[in-house]
Design an enzyme around this catalytic site. Structure first.
Site, short mmCIF file in Angstrom:
data_model
loop_
_atom_site.label_atom_id
_atom_site.label_comp_id
_atom_site.label_asym_id
_atom_site.label_seq_id
_atom_site.Cartn_x
_atom_site.Cartn_y
_atom_site.Cartn_z
N ASP A 277 -0.16 5.11 0.73
CA ASP A 277 -0.39 6.14 1.74
C ASP A 277 -0.48 5.53 3.14
OD1 ASP A 277 -0.76 8.34 -0.18
OD2 ASP A 277 -2.51 7.17 -0.79
N ARG B 10 14.80 -2.02 19.20
CA ARG B 10 13.56 -2.80 19.09
C ARG B 10 12.36 -1.89 19.32
NH1 ARG B 10 11.20 -3.68 24.13
NH2 ARG B 10 12.55 -3.07 25.86
N GLU C 105 12.65 8.71 27.36
CA GLU C 105 13.24 8.30 28.63
C GLU C 105 14.63 7.68 28.49
OE1 GLU C 105 10.86 6.63 31.56
OE2 GLU C 105 8.97 6.92 30.48
N ASP D 87 0.86 -1.17 0.00
CA ASP D 87 0.00 0.00 0.00
C ASP D 87 0.91 1.23 0.00
OD1 ASP D 87 -2.39 1.60 0.50
OD2 ASP D 87 -1.55 1.83 2.52
N THR E 162 15.27 7.05 34.63
CA THR E 162 15.33 7.61 33.27
C THR E 162 15.16 9.12 33.35
OG1 THR E 162 12.96 7.19 33.01
CG2 THR E 162 14.48 5.56 32.07
N ASN F 206 13.91 11.96 31.99
CA ASN F 206 12.93 12.29 30.95
C ASN F 206 13.16 13.66 30.32
OD1 ASN F 206 11.97 10.16 32.61
ND2 ASN F 206 9.89 10.51 31.88
P1 ADP Z 1 11.11 10.43 36.82
O1 ADP Z 1 9.88 9.64 36.66
O2 ADP Z 1 10.88 11.78 37.46
O3 ADP Z 1 11.90 10.52 35.54
P2 ADP Z 1 12.97 8.39 37.69
O4 ADP Z 1 12.69 7.45 38.80
O5 ADP Z 1 12.95 7.89 36.28
O6 ADP Z 1 11.98 9.60 37.87
O7 ADP Z 1 14.35 9.04 38.02
C1 ADP Z 1 14.94 9.85 37.06
C2 ADP Z 1 15.91 10.86 37.66
O8 ADP Z 1 16.96 10.21 38.33
C3 ADP Z 1 16.55 11.64 36.56
O9 ADP Z 1 15.78 12.80 36.20
C4 ADP Z 1 17.91 12.03 37.14
O10 ADP Z 1 17.77 13.26 37.82
C5 ADP Z 1 18.19 10.92 38.15
N1 ADP Z 1 19.17 9.91 37.72
C6 ADP Z 1 20.13 9.38 38.51
N2 ADP Z 1 20.87 8.49 37.86
C7 ADP Z 1 20.39 8.42 36.61
C8 ADP Z 1 20.79 7.66 35.45
N3 ADP Z 1 21.81 6.80 35.49
N4 ADP Z 1 20.07 7.84 34.30
C9 ADP Z 1 19.04 8.71 34.27
N5 ADP Z 1 18.65 9.45 35.32
C10 ADP Z 1 19.31 9.33 36.50
N1 RBF Z 2 8.22 0.30 28.72
C1 RBF Z 2 7.36 -0.58 28.18
O1 RBF Z 2 6.19 -0.59 28.52
N2 RBF Z 2 7.77 -1.47 27.22
C2 RBF Z 2 9.05 -1.51 26.79
O2 RBF Z 2 9.35 -2.32 25.91
C3 RBF Z 2 9.99 -0.62 27.37
N3 RBF Z 2 11.29 -0.63 26.99
C4 RBF Z 2 12.18 0.22 27.58
C5 RBF Z 2 13.53 0.17 27.22
C6 RBF Z 2 14.46 1.03 27.82
C7 RBF Z 2 15.89 0.94 27.40
C8 RBF Z 2 14.03 1.95 28.81
C9 RBF Z 2 15.02 2.87 29.48
C10 RBF Z 2 12.70 2.01 29.16
C11 RBF Z 2 11.76 1.15 28.57
N4 RBF Z 2 10.40 1.19 28.92
C12 RBF Z 2 9.52 0.30 28.35
C13 RBF Z 2 9.90 2.33 29.68
C14 RBF Z 2 9.69 2.10 31.14
O3 RBF Z 2 8.39 1.54 31.28
C15 RBF Z 2 9.73 3.49 31.76
O4 RBF Z 2 11.04 3.96 31.71
C16 RBF Z 2 9.25 3.45 33.18
O5 RBF Z 2 7.89 3.14 33.21
C17 RBF Z 2 9.44 4.81 33.85
O6 RBF Z 2 8.54 5.76 33.33
MG MG Z 3 12.19 8.81 34.31
#
Ligand code: ADP
Ligand code: RBF
Ligand code: MG
Length: 387
Positions: free
Chosen positions: A17, A336, A311, A15, A259, A261
């Site tokens: 579009d 992936r 993230e 396909d 992570t 964000n």
């Molecule tokens: P949120 O939901 O607010 O993102 P997380 O539990 O994912 O909370 O924690 C993320 C925070 O942790 C980041 O914003 C950063 O300040 C801190 N942090 C500490 N170590 C790491 C790391 N290795 N990678 C990413 N964030 C990190």
């Molecule tokens: N969340 C999912 O629901 N499915 C995934 O396959 C998934 N893969 C991820 C891979 C990586 C490398 C990272 C860092 C996060 C992934 N997450 C995935 C997101 C994860 O659910 C999220 O970081 C936490 O819920 C915190 O918001």
């Molecule tokens: Mg986070």
């Protein structure tokens, strides 16, 4: 991962579009303009009602949805010239060029089968370099008595390819296309253009994939892609930056995986150029340094988020949070799609596997060279310099 052979095919019917071209992006802009003249606001929510339909059906759906004071034909007559002038701005969807080049290099016959008018198909592909030569057959909606979901377009494509329908693999993005392909007796892979609704396709489709990057041609007896390197697919580098924002507070607490964000605002066009999924690359924090990074972009299917997130997990132990700090990412490869998991443990285990894949890959010269990209620690400036 085991890749059982699904079924042997010898040709591919695509396909256009929503499957190979991001027609919707351009169409939305055009509709915004025209609906504006009627004092209506196009919000894109009705986009789904137009996907996979003929132009007239799509026009009718919009006229009805917005209660426009004109007939369907009249609306189409207004839309058509404006849209036609924009065909040159339609971009290929992620992975489209890679797939077409690959199949063509291996001599796999390809057909285009679209509800659009034949002439309109030809104009659309004339703006894409090399595409005219990829397809030995093109069937348009005006060359059959009934468009998709009728199987006619696909049956006509098979006939012109000189193949049995059962040896054709269809690639489609829409429900009408899926219905048509199955009714034609073909194998159908669906790459939905509407995210988060895979369950609409799974019962009928032979496979549902997140983007064309995830197609595994060997499952259908076709030559496999050879561009994967140690579990990673190199991409043209892309650049995202901004202050680290608060997420759901779930990464560290629930998964033990923090992570950092980034806001998705301001990155929507970049995100639409790349499939959502798991990527890796390098992360720069101006006052701290450059680190390896593995990240997800998308809806976190396991948590069923209603908002897209970006993230990155920085592969380094930090002693403190760094919310608000300027984070720069150079994304160099794909791993992936995001998927759902039956348990939190299996999600966590998968993310750790992603981490191992990213860590190893980033030592390869192909990827390690971006560690020195000036973007990672340059002063603030607009993203557009880098896209
Ligand atoms: P949120 O939901 O607010 O993102 P997380 O539990 O994912 O909370 O924690 C993320 C925070 O942790 C980041 O914003 C950063 O300040 C801190 N942090 C500490 N170590 C790491 C790391 N290795 N990678 C990413 N964030 C990190
Ligand atoms: N969340 C999912 O629901 N499915 C995934 O396959 C998934 N893969 C991820 C891979 C990586 C490398 C990272 C860092 C996060 C992934 N997450 C995935 C997101 C994860 O659910 C999220 O970081 C936490 O819920 C915190 O918001
Ligand atoms: Mg986070």
């Amino acid at each position: 991962m085991a890749k059982p052979l699904k079924k042997l095919v010898s040709c591919v019917v695509l396909d256009l579009d929503g499957t190979l071209l991001n027609t919707d992006g351009v169409l939305s802009e055009v509709l915004k303009g025209i609906l504006g003249k009627y004092g209506k606001e196009w919000d894109g929510r009705e986009a789904q009602k137009t996907i996979g339909k003929t132009s007239l059906e799509a026009a009718a759906a919009i006229v009805e949805e917005y209660g426009l004071p004109c007939g369907n034909d009249e609306f189409l007559a207004e839309l058509y010239p404006v849209f036609s002038a924009q065909l040159c701005n339609i971009k290929p969807l992620p992975g489209a060029n890679r797939l077409l080049k690959h199949l063509s290099c291996h001599g796999v016959p390809m057909a285009l089968a679209s509800n659009s008018l034949r002439g309109s198909i030809e104009s659309k592909i004339s703006y894409q370099q090399g595409w005219k030569d990829y397809f030995s057959v093109i069937v348009g909606g005006d060359e059959v008595t009934a468009g998709k979901p009728s199987p006619e377009i696909f049956l006509e494509a098979a006939k012109r390819l000189n193949r049995e329908p059962s040896s054709c693999l269809v690639i489609e993005d829409s429900i009408p296309g899926l219905t048509a392909g199955k009714a034609a007796g073909m194998e159908v892979v669906v790459v939905p253009s509407v995210p988060k609704q895979t369950d609409l396709y799974t019962p009928a489709a032979d496979e549902v994939i997140n983007s064309l990057l995830d197609l595994q041609p060997e499952k259908w007896g076709l030559p496999p892609f050879q561009d994967w390197i140690e579990g990673t697919l190199p991409t043209e580098p892309w650049y995202i930056g901004g202050p680290v924002i608060k997420g759901f507070g779930r990464g560290s607490k629930v998964l033990g995986i923090p992570t950092a964000n980034l806001s998705t605002k301001g990155h929507s066009s970049l995100l639409s150029e790349h499939p959502l999924g798991v990527y890796f690359g390098w992360a720069g924090l101006s006052t701290r340094g450059v680190y390896k990074m593995v990240m997800s972009t998308g809806w976190n299917p396991y948590f069923n988020n209603t908002e897209k997130t970006i993230e990155p997990w920085l592969l380094h132990e930090f002693n403190e949070d760094f919310y608000g700090e300027e984070l720069r990412l150079v994304i160099v490869g794909y791993i992936r799609p995001e998927v759902n998991f039956s348990s939190l443990e299996s999600l966590i285990e998968k993310i750790h596997e992603d981490r191992r894949i990213a860590e190893r890959a980033l030592d390869l010269p192909l990827y390690s060279k971006y560690r020195d990209d000036p973007y990672l620690n340059s002063p603030l400036h607009s993203e557009s310099n880098h896209s």
